[in-house]
Design a protein around this motif. Structure first.
Motif, mmCIF file in Angstrom:
data_model
loop_
_atom_site.group_PDB
_atom_site.id
_atom_site.type_symbol
_atom_site.label_atom_id
_atom_site.label_comp_id
_atom_site.label_asym_id
_atom_site.label_seq_id
_atom_site.Cartn_x
_atom_site.Cartn_y
_atom_site.Cartn_z
ATOM 1 N N TYR A 129 52.556 82.610 -2.822
ATOM 2 C CA TYR A 129 53.874 81.996 -2.989
ATOM 3 C C TYR A 129 54.711 82.943 -3.848
ATOM 4 C CZ TYR A 129 57.566 78.829 -4.438
ATOM 5 O OH TYR A 129 58.792 78.265 -4.667
ATOM 6 N N LEU A 130 55.856 83.380 -3.297
ATOM 7 C CA LEU A 130 56.729 84.283 -4.055
ATOM 8 C C LEU A 130 58.060 83.594 -4.360
ATOM 9 C CD1 LEU A 130 57.284 88.060 -3.258
ATOM 10 C CD2 LEU A 130 59.068 86.639 -4.222
ATOM 11 N N GLN A 131 58.384 83.500 -5.628
ATOM 12 C CA GLN A 131 59.630 82.867 -6.071
ATOM 13 C C GLN A 131 60.670 83.953 -6.339
ATOM 14 O OE1 GLN A 131 60.476 79.764 -6.203
ATOM 15 N NE2 GLN A 131 62.086 79.548 -7.730
ATOM 16 N N VAL A 132 61.792 83.853 -5.634
ATOM 17 C CA VAL A 132 62.867 84.832 -5.837
ATOM 18 C C VAL A 132 63.753 84.323 -6.973
ATOM 19 C CG1 VAL A 132 64.785 86.064 -4.782
ATOM 20 C CG2 VAL A 132 62.772 85.480 -3.400
ATOM 21 N N SER A 133 63.642 84.987 -8.117
ATOM 22 C CA SER A 133 64.392 84.534 -9.288
ATOM 23 C C SER A 133 65.433 85.573 -9.689
ATOM 24 C CB SER A 133 63.415 84.213 -10.427
ATOM 25 O OG SER A 133 64.121 83.653 -11.513
ATOM 26 N N THR A 134 65.938 85.425 -10.884
ATOM 27 C CA THR A 134 67.121 86.204 -11.279
ATOM 28 C C THR A 134 67.005 86.720 -12.708
ATOM 29 O OG1 THR A 134 69.471 85.958 -11.783
ATOM 30 C CG2 THR A 134 68.178 83.948 -11.855
ATOM 31 N N PRO A 152 61.906 87.090 -23.670
ATOM 32 C CA PRO A 152 61.859 85.609 -23.626
ATOM 33 C C PRO A 152 62.987 85.034 -22.770
ATOM 34 C CG PRO A 152 61.796 86.423 -25.889
ATOM 35 C CD PRO A 152 62.077 87.614 -25.024
ATOM 36 N N LEU A 153 62.696 83.923 -22.105
ATOM 37 C CA LEU A 153 63.718 83.268 -21.291
ATOM 38 C C LEU A 153 64.758 82.628 -22.218
ATOM 39 C CD1 LEU A 153 61.667 81.570 -18.415
ATOM 40 C CD2 LEU A 153 62.356 83.952 -18.703
ATOM 41 N N ASP A 154 66.031 82.835 -21.897
ATOM 42 C CA ASP A 154 67.115 82.288 -22.730
ATOM 43 C C ASP A 154 68.345 82.035 -21.846
ATOM 44 O OD1 ASP A 154 68.701 81.554 -24.884
ATOM 45 O OD2 ASP A 154 69.202 83.626 -25.412
ATOM 46 N N PRO A 155 68.185 81.156 -20.834
ATOM 47 C CA PRO A 155 69.290 80.967 -19.895
ATOM 48 C C PRO A 155 70.453 80.231 -20.546
ATOM 49 C CG PRO A 155 67.565 79.362 -19.487
ATOM 50 C CD PRO A 155 67.032 80.284 -20.552
ATOM 51 N N HIS A 156 71.672 80.495 -20.046
ATOM 52 C CA HIS A 156 72.851 79.849 -20.627
ATOM 53 C C HIS A 156 73.570 78.903 -19.679
ATOM 54 C CE1 HIS A 156 72.712 83.586 -23.303
ATOM 55 N NE2 HIS A 156 72.251 82.562 -23.993
ATOM 56 N N ALA A 164 65.340 79.206 -14.417
ATOM 57 C CA ALA A 164 64.279 79.397 -15.418
ATOM 58 C C ALA A 164 63.271 78.256 -15.337
ATOM 59 C CB ALA A 164 64.898 79.468 -16.813
ATOM 60 N N ALA A 165 63.784 77.022 -15.150
ATOM 61 C CA ALA A 165 62.874 75.873 -15.034
ATOM 62 C C ALA A 165 61.966 76.056 -13.816
ATOM 63 C CB ALA A 165 63.684 74.578 -14.906
ATOM 64 N N ALA A 166 62.542 76.506 -12.708
ATOM 65 C CA ALA A 166 61.736 76.736 -11.504
ATOM 66 C C ALA A 166 60.672 77.800 -11.774
ATOM 67 C CB ALA A 166 62.650 77.168 -10.347
ATOM 68 N N ASP A 167 61.058 78.876 -12.454
ATOM 69 C CA ASP A 167 60.090 79.943 -12.784
ATOM 70 C C ASP A 167 58.922 79.371 -13.596
ATOM 71 O OD1 ASP A 167 61.900 81.651 -11.625
ATOM 72 O OD2 ASP A 167 62.058 83.014 -13.338
ATOM 73 N N LEU A 168 59.249 78.483 -14.539
ATOM 74 C CA LEU A 168 58.181 77.922 -15.386
ATOM 75 C C LEU A 168 57.228 77.051 -14.570
ATOM 76 C CD1 LEU A 168 60.140 77.212 -18.704
ATOM 77 C CD2 LEU A 168 58.533 79.070 -18.215
ATOM 78 N N PHE A 169 57.767 76.332 -13.578
ATOM 79 C CA PHE A 169 56.871 75.564 -12.697
ATOM 80 C C PHE A 169 55.963 76.504 -11.887
ATOM 81 C CE2 PHE A 169 59.438 71.792 -13.552
ATOM 82 C CZ PHE A 169 58.450 70.822 -13.596
ATOM 83 N N VAL A 170 56.535 77.601 -11.404
ATOM 84 C CA VAL A 170 55.713 78.548 -10.633
ATOM 85 C C VAL A 170 54.599 79.096 -11.534
ATOM 86 C CG1 VAL A 170 55.715 80.727 -9.352
ATOM 87 C CG2 VAL A 170 57.653 79.138 -9.109
ATOM 88 N N LYS A 171 54.977 79.470 -12.746
ATOM 89 C CA LYS A 171 53.981 79.976 -13.715
ATOM 90 C C LYS A 171 52.912 78.903 -13.976
ATOM 91 C CE LYS A 171 53.680 81.734 -18.493
ATOM 92 N NZ LYS A 171 52.579 80.854 -18.855
ATOM 93 N N ALA A 172 53.373 77.657 -14.130
ATOM 94 C CA ALA A 172 52.433 76.561 -14.420
ATOM 95 C C ALA A 172 51.435 76.373 -13.275
ATOM 96 C CB ALA A 172 53.204 75.268 -14.663
ATOM 97 N N TYR A 173 51.902 76.495 -12.039
ATOM 98 C CA TYR A 173 50.977 76.355 -10.897
ATOM 99 C C TYR A 173 49.978 77.513 -10.875
ATOM 100 C CZ TYR A 173 52.919 72.179 -8.751
ATOM 101 O OH TYR A 173 53.280 70.873 -8.500
ATOM 102 N N THR A 184 59.833 87.344 -8.725
ATOM 103 C CA THR A 184 60.677 88.537 -8.864
ATOM 104 C C THR A 184 61.973 88.117 -9.541
ATOM 105 O OG1 THR A 184 61.626 88.198 -6.666
ATOM 106 C CG2 THR A 184 59.754 89.701 -6.812
ATOM 107 N N ARG A 185 62.470 88.982 -10.428
ATOM 108 C CA ARG A 185 63.745 88.679 -11.113
ATOM 109 C C ARG A 185 64.697 89.853 -10.908
ATOM 110 N NH1 ARG A 185 60.571 86.388 -16.242
ATOM 111 N NH2 ARG A 185 60.164 84.302 -15.416
#
Ligand code: NAD
Ligand code: DAU
Length: 351
Positions: A129-134, A152-156, A164-173, A184-185
């Motif tokens: 599973y590849l998450q296309v992030s930013t 560190p993640l610091d979205p505004h 960022a929330a989606a990335d954290l779910f991917v990391k959690a899985y 990828t960011r």
């Protein structure tokens, strides 16, 4: 034959990716799941519409039944999630849909992939599973330094917070279930098929149609521009060769202030289209709320580990891009009608 579920493949980067992959690889099948929001456009996929290796399905990544049925029918090897609400200004105006699509949609895809790929803790061989992030998940830089994968993640904005929330779910899985994942960011993409709410196609379209060019604030915000085909190549490489669980930043040390980009577009269109396109069209307007000042990617990891590098210098990419928009006037006319017009009028009514 490898089977891909590509989501958001009727949007800007997703459609470029589908076209790139079908050109590059013979023995693949791509199921392209896209909701066709205002940003999705089947016209982007015209060049592959008769290719039997490409199957387009209109649907929502949040729809559990629909996504489960696709996994059952096609037995995917890879999921590449491009589908998202992608525009920062819209996220400031309407954050909810960003939480729904970008966060809950990602969680639904992860769940469906897990249900299809995992049995008693053992994962389907070679699946990913590849998450296309930013790069926006990292926040904003000062005048020096770069975003690393360890930053560190610091979205505004609501957009970058949802990514960022989606990335954290991917990391959690990955961490919890040992799901085979990559993230990828990437920095700002430009090229064909980009919806003209984003800086480069918006400025091209406005200049061509005699409208003013709305530069937010002083225009000295910096973005790190990457030609979309170079991004597609990076995603292909991470999908097949990226080390499981890793994040890869994708960018090309192509930093430019926004005002430079706008003046460059004016210069090229002045020569190619009309001498009436000149800097008098520039209008400095109210700044974006919470506007990030500078993005800059350190791409060393993907260069070192996977051998990726950006092939298209900005000076070449911007000419290719402008030529594409000049040669595809009908595309621009079509996407700037209907809903988009309404949005555009509301967004810019005071400018
Ligand atoms: P885009 O807005 O052009 O396209 C998004 C696509 O997703 C559209 O085709 C839309 O119809 C589809 N979509 C939206 N909601 C959906 C849903 N619920 N279910 C299925 N499909 C849905 O976006 P883009 O610029 O091509 O960006 C693609 C991805 O890359 C996004 O995840 C974005 O966050 C990320 N990204 C973009 C850039 C950039 O510069 N454009 C840079 C880095 C990362
Ligand atoms: O960095 C990657 C991100 O790049 C992606 O994750 C996003 O999906 C993508 O939309 C893009 O976000 P930006 O906010 O950087 O892109 P945008 O084209 O909206 O704006 C680029 C810069 O130009 C930004 O500093 C705001 C400015 N701008 C934008 C518009 C639309 C203007 O000055 N005037 C404008 O009219």
């Amino acid at each position: 034959m490898k089977k891909y579920l590509v989501t958001g493949g009727a949007g800007f980067i997703g459609s470029n990716f589908v076209i790139y992959m079908l050109k590059k690889h013979d023995d693949i099948q791509i199921v392209n799941l896209d909701k066709l929001t205002y940003a999705g456009n089947l016209e982007n996929l015209k060049s592959v519409e008769n290719d039997p290796r490409h199957i387009f399905v209109q649907g929502d990544i949040c729809d559990k039944e629909a996504v489960t049925a696709l996994f059952e029918k096609y037995d995917f090897d890879y999921v590449i999630n491009f589908a998202a609400e992608s525009h920062v200004d819209r996220s400031i105006a309407e954050p909810e849909i960003f939480a729904k699509t970008n966060v809950l949609g990602t969680v639904n895809l992860l769940n469906c992939a897990k249900a299809a790929w995992e049995k008693d803790g053992v994962w389907k061989e070679g699946a990913k599973y590849l998450q296309v992030s930013t790069d926006e998940v990292y926040g904003s830089l000062g005048e020096t330094g770069y975003f690393m994968e360890t930053t560190p993640l610091d979205p505004h904005s609501p957009y970058s917070s949802s990514k960022a929330a989606a990335d954290l779910f991917v990391k959690a899985y990955g961490d919890t279930y040992k799901m085979p994942v990559n993230i990828t960011r990437c920095s700002n993409n430009y090229g064909p098929y980009q919806f003209p709410e984003k800086l480069i196609p918006l400025m091209i379209n406005n200049a061509k149609t005699g409208k003013h060019l709305p530069v937010y604030g002083d225009g000295m915000q910096v973005r790190d521009w990457l030609y979309v085909e170079d991004h597609c190549k990076a995603i292909d490489m991470v999908c097949t060769s990226g080390k499981l669980g890793e994040v890869y930043n994708v960018g090309g040390h192509n930093e430019r202030p926004n005002i430079f980009i706008v003046k460059k577009i004016i210069e090229i269109l002045h020569d190619k289209v009309s001498s009436e396109i000149n800097e008098s069209l520039i209008k400095h307007v109210e700044d974006r709320k919470g506007h990030d000042r500078r993005y800059g990617i350190d791409p060393e990891k993907i260069k070192r580990d996977l051998g990726w590098y950006p092939e298209t210098p900005f000076e070449k990419g911007i000419v290719l891009t402008i030529n594409w928009y000049l040669e595809n006037e009908d595309w621009m006319k079509n996407v700037t009608s209907g809903d988009y017009q309404k949005y555009y009028r509301e967004m810019y009514k005071n400018r």
